[in-house]
Design a protein around this motif. Structure first.
Motif, PDB file in Angstrom:
ATOM      1  N   VAL A   1       0.841  -1.205   0.000  1.00  0.00           N
ATOM      2  CA  VAL A   1       0.000   0.000   0.000  1.00  0.00           C
ATOM      3  C   VAL A   1       0.874   1.251   0.000  1.00  0.00           C
ATOM      4  O   VAL A   1       0.594   2.213  -0.721  1.00  0.00           O
ATOM      5  CB  VAL A   1      -0.977  -0.008   1.199  1.00  0.00           C
ATOM      6  CG1 VAL A   1      -1.677   1.328   1.351  1.00  0.00           C
ATOM      7  CG2 VAL A   1      -2.000  -1.126   1.046  1.00  0.00           C
ATOM      8  N   ALA A   2       1.943   1.235   0.781  1.00  0.00           N
ATOM      9  CA  ALA A   2       2.842   2.389   0.825  1.00  0.00           C
ATOM     10  C   ALA A   2       3.473   2.648  -0.541  1.00  0.00           C
ATOM     11  O   ALA A   2       3.558   3.806  -0.975  1.00  0.00           O
ATOM     12  CB  ALA A   2       3.931   2.179   1.881  1.00  0.00           C
ATOM     13  N   VAL A   3       3.895   1.601  -1.233  1.00  0.00           N
ATOM     14  CA  VAL A   3       4.508   1.789  -2.551  1.00  0.00           C
ATOM     15  C   VAL A   3       3.498   2.407  -3.517  1.00  0.00           C
ATOM     16  O   VAL A   3       3.830   3.335  -4.263  1.00  0.00           O
ATOM     17  CB  VAL A   3       5.097   0.466  -3.093  1.00  0.00           C
ATOM     18  CG1 VAL A   3       5.551   0.618  -4.539  1.00  0.00           C
ATOM     19  CG2 VAL A   3       6.264   0.011  -2.221  1.00  0.00           C
ATOM     20  N   VAL A   4       2.262   1.924  -3.491  1.00  0.00           N
ATOM     21  CA  VAL A   4       1.231   2.520  -4.358  1.00  0.00           C
ATOM     22  C   VAL A   4       1.048   3.991  -4.000  1.00  0.00           C
ATOM     23  O   VAL A   4       1.071   4.873  -4.870  1.00  0.00           O
ATOM     24  CB  VAL A   4      -0.118   1.775  -4.225  1.00  0.00           C
ATOM     25  CG1 VAL A   4      -1.237   2.556  -4.901  1.00  0.00           C
ATOM     26  CG2 VAL A   4      -0.024   0.378  -4.805  1.00  0.00           C
ATOM     27  N   ALA A   5       0.860   4.280  -2.712  1.00  0.00           N
ATOM     28  CA  ALA A   5       0.590   5.651  -2.286  1.00  0.00           C
ATOM     29  C   ALA A   5       1.748   6.588  -2.596  1.00  0.00           C
ATOM     30  O   ALA A   5       1.548   7.695  -3.101  1.00  0.00           O
ATOM     31  CB  ALA A   5       0.267   5.668  -0.793  1.00  0.00           C
ATOM     32  N   ILE A   6       2.954   6.157  -2.292  1.00  0.00           N
ATOM     33  CA  ILE A   6       4.125   7.018  -2.486  1.00  0.00           C
ATOM     34  C   ILE A   6       4.372   7.279  -3.964  1.00  0.00           C
ATOM     35  O   ILE A   6       4.604   8.421  -4.375  1.00  0.00           O
ATOM     36  CB  ILE A   6       5.370   6.398  -1.821  1.00  0.00           C
ATOM     37  CG1 ILE A   6       5.200   6.388  -0.301  1.00  0.00           C
ATOM     38  CG2 ILE A   6       6.645   7.148  -2.227  1.00  0.00           C
ATOM     39  CD1 ILE A   6       6.183   5.480   0.427  1.00  0.00           C
TER      40      ILE A   6
END
Length: 156
Positions: free
Chosen positions: A46-51
């Protein structure tokens, strides 16, 4: 139609709204967790998508790139590294580094020579990605409809 918070309704149903928010959060995490082994993996993905992709929500994308079927050129994505993943997830940097390395070894993520982390080309074009997004959208829709019915949200 835009929705707004009805302050009086939100206060009057704050317990139900809090429960609904918790249920939505749990449902979204569970949807992400399917197909992965644990919640740390979920948080990292999720962090990779968001960032990498958040900036796309603030720009005018060409029509073809608004759907997942069309890959986004890497130069349009924001850089993401282990430090930014650690900050976004709350994992300590060493744990994030080890977990990202395992995900790279499994082929779920790619790490460039400059240390940038991203999804492998074509991964987000897989039918499973579209199915996940559809299920998440259904959960959000249910939450919004229930919150309107409860009186916490209203049409502006």
């Amino acid at each position: 139609m835009q929705l707004t918070i009805d302050p009086d309704g939100a206060d009057a149903t704050s317990r139900i709204t809090a429960i609904r928010v918790a249920l939505l959060s749990a449902r979204m995490m569970e949807l992400w967790r399917r197909g992965t082994r644990d919640m740390d993996t979920v948080m990292i993905l999720v962090a990779v998508v968001a960032i990498t992709a958040e900036r796309l929500t603030r720009s005018e994308l060409p029509e073809a790139q608004k759907a997942l079927e069309e890959p986004i050129p890497p130069e349009m994505m924001a850089p993401c590294n282990v430090s930014s993943i650690a900050a976004a997830t709350g994992l300590n940097r060493e744990t994030a580094r080890r977990r990202v390395k395992a995900l790279v070894d499994e082929g779920l993520l790619v790490k460039s020579d400059r240390g940038e982390i991203y999804f492998p080309p074509g991964q987000l074009q897989q039918p499973a990605a579209r199915a996940l997004i559809r299920k998440q959208l259904e959960a959000v829709t249910r939450f919004v409809n229930e919150s309107i019915r409860d009186g916490a949200l209203k049409a502006a």
